[in-house]
Design a protein around this motif. Structure first.
Motif, short mmCIF file in Angstrom:
data_model
loop_
_atom_site.label_atom_id
_atom_site.label_comp_id
_atom_site.label_asym_id
_atom_site.label_seq_id
_atom_site.Cartn_x
_atom_site.Cartn_y
_atom_site.Cartn_z
N LEU B 74 68.37 47.28 -35.24
CA LEU B 74 67.53 48.16 -34.34
C LEU B 74 66.21 47.69 -33.88
O LEU B 74 65.92 48.00 -32.88
CB LEU B 74 67.32 49.52 -35.52
N VAL B 75 65.62 46.90 -34.78
CA VAL B 75 64.33 46.07 -34.30
C VAL B 75 64.40 45.14 -33.25
O VAL B 75 63.85 45.14 -32.39
CB VAL B 75 63.61 45.65 -35.84
N GLY B 79 63.13 45.03 -29.44
CA GLY B 79 62.50 43.96 -28.74
C GLY B 79 62.97 43.51 -27.60
O GLY B 79 62.60 43.20 -26.41
N LEU B 80 64.32 43.14 -27.70
CA LEU B 80 65.01 42.73 -26.43
C LEU B 80 65.04 43.75 -25.35
O LEU B 80 64.88 43.29 -24.23
CB LEU B 80 66.69 42.62 -26.83
N THR B 81 65.07 45.26 -25.54
CA THR B 81 64.95 46.35 -24.72
C THR B 81 63.53 46.13 -23.84
O THR B 81 63.52 46.22 -22.60
CB THR B 81 65.01 47.27 -25.29
N PHE B 92 68.73 49.90 -24.51
CA PHE B 92 68.68 49.93 -26.08
C PHE B 92 69.89 50.47 -26.67
O PHE B 92 70.36 49.83 -27.56
CB PHE B 92 67.55 50.76 -26.45
N GLY B 93 70.62 51.68 -26.11
CA GLY B 93 71.89 52.08 -26.65
C GLY B 93 72.95 51.25 -26.85
O GLY B 93 73.72 51.03 -27.70
N LEU B 94 73.07 50.41 -25.66
CA LEU B 94 74.38 49.63 -25.78
C LEU B 94 74.16 48.31 -26.68
O LEU B 94 74.96 47.85 -27.45
CB LEU B 94 74.55 49.07 -24.30
#
Lengths: 157, 163
Positions: B74-75, B79-81, B92-94
């Motif tokens: 989740l964290v 960050g990647l999002t 984020f969802g994917l």
């Protein structure tokens, strides 16, 4: 969202990862119901008779006596142990999980052994195949997405 | 954990098949889910920067292990999002969906005491495992590659947008 704000968010995520890592390590022993390799390395004799669950790298195999010599990584370096009751086929360099009882003289009586890597070459297989997986993701991703140097982020091609 | 190829192929199969029914899942979104499947494998950063180096800098004991857990997915996905300039909610969802699929797959692995690793951290430290496979079992990889190839061909010639 401004790039500076996104950068702040990414730094925050990095701090969260560090925080989780500290929290996890501080609570690990409480949530691990067995004496760890570190605990055995520090005071082996006080744990004789305890149930334990350890991960180790196989150093030697004695098929006649169904024993293997393993090294368990600890904070103070590798801990050598002899595991009895190992019927599975495993080679030196392989990796095993041992669930059993701590016995005197650095012996473990195994109730259950899981061979994670039958030989050292299993690790080469895992890393090689994982590298193919990583390349696949990178290639497929950059076919559909690109880095926008103006917006400082990934956008659809 | 299962090797990375199996993790990413599982998500490729799931999202591609879902895309046959759900218009919103197009080719551009599948690699995002596959990248999410690689998040738990970021644990391998420990080969580059040893935990003891970070412990020295922080002054307290530290472990990379949570990266390969629900909390870590989740964290890190968050960050990647933030590295994307558009469609962040869907990204984020994917990423999370891909990461969770890898964790679930790893949660099925064999553990000698019958309890899986800390993949549900911080919610549940060691849930039970059905002990289905070990990570070095090449049969798992073969099944993943065959499933991926079948879905690729079906997507290309039967169900996909090319049709």
């Amino acid at each position: 969202m401004r790039p500076s704000l996104r950068l702040f968010g990414i730094v925050l995520v990095g701090l969260l990862v560090l925080g989780m890592g500290v929290h996890y390590d501080a609570n690990y022993e409480t949530n691990w119901p067995y004496p760890t390799g570190d605990a055995l390395e520090t005071d082996y004799e006080s744990h004789v008779g305890d149930r334990t669950f350890l991960f180790g790298t196989v150093q030697a195999v004695d098929r006649e006596n169904a024993t293997v010599e393993i090294l368990v990584e600890t904070g103070r370096g590798p801990l050598p142990l002899t595991v009895g009751g190992v019927e599975q086929s495993v080679e030196p360099g392989g990796a095993v999980q041992v669930y059993g009882t701590v016995e005197p003289d650095h012996h473990l009586a195994a109730d259950r052994v899981v061979v994670v890597n039958p030989a050292g070459s299993s690790l080469v297989f895992k890393y090689g195949v994982s590298l193919v997986g990583a390349l696949l993701v990178v290639v497929l991703f950059f076919r559909r997405w690109r880095f926008d140097t103006d917006g400082l982020g990934f956008e659809v091609r | 954990m299962a090797e990375l190829l199996t993790h990413v192929l599982l998500v490729y199969v799931l999202l591609t098949v879902a895309g046959w029914r759900i218009d919103a899942i197009t080719d551009r979104w599948v690699p995002i889910g596959m990248a999410g499947a690689a998040i738990p494998d970021l644990l391998k950063v420990e080969r580059l920067v040893d935990e003891r180096i970070l412990e020295g800098l922080l002054g307290v004991p530290f472990s990379y292990a949570p990266i390969s857990s629900l909390g870590g997915v989740l964290v890190v996905a968050g960050g990647l999002t933030l590295c994307f300039t558009e469609s962040r909610r869907r990204v984020f969802g994917l990423l999370v969906a891909g990461g969770v699929s890898s964790l679930v797959l790893d949660g099925l692995r064999m553990y000698a005491d019958g309890h899986a690793g800390f993949w549900l951290y911080p919610l549940w430290w060691r849930p039970p495992t059905p002990n289905l496979y070990v990570t070095s079992d090449p049969r798992v990889t073969v099944v993943a590659v065959l499933a991926g190839a079948c879905v690729f061909l079906l997507d290309r010639y039967v169900f996909g947008t090319a049709q």
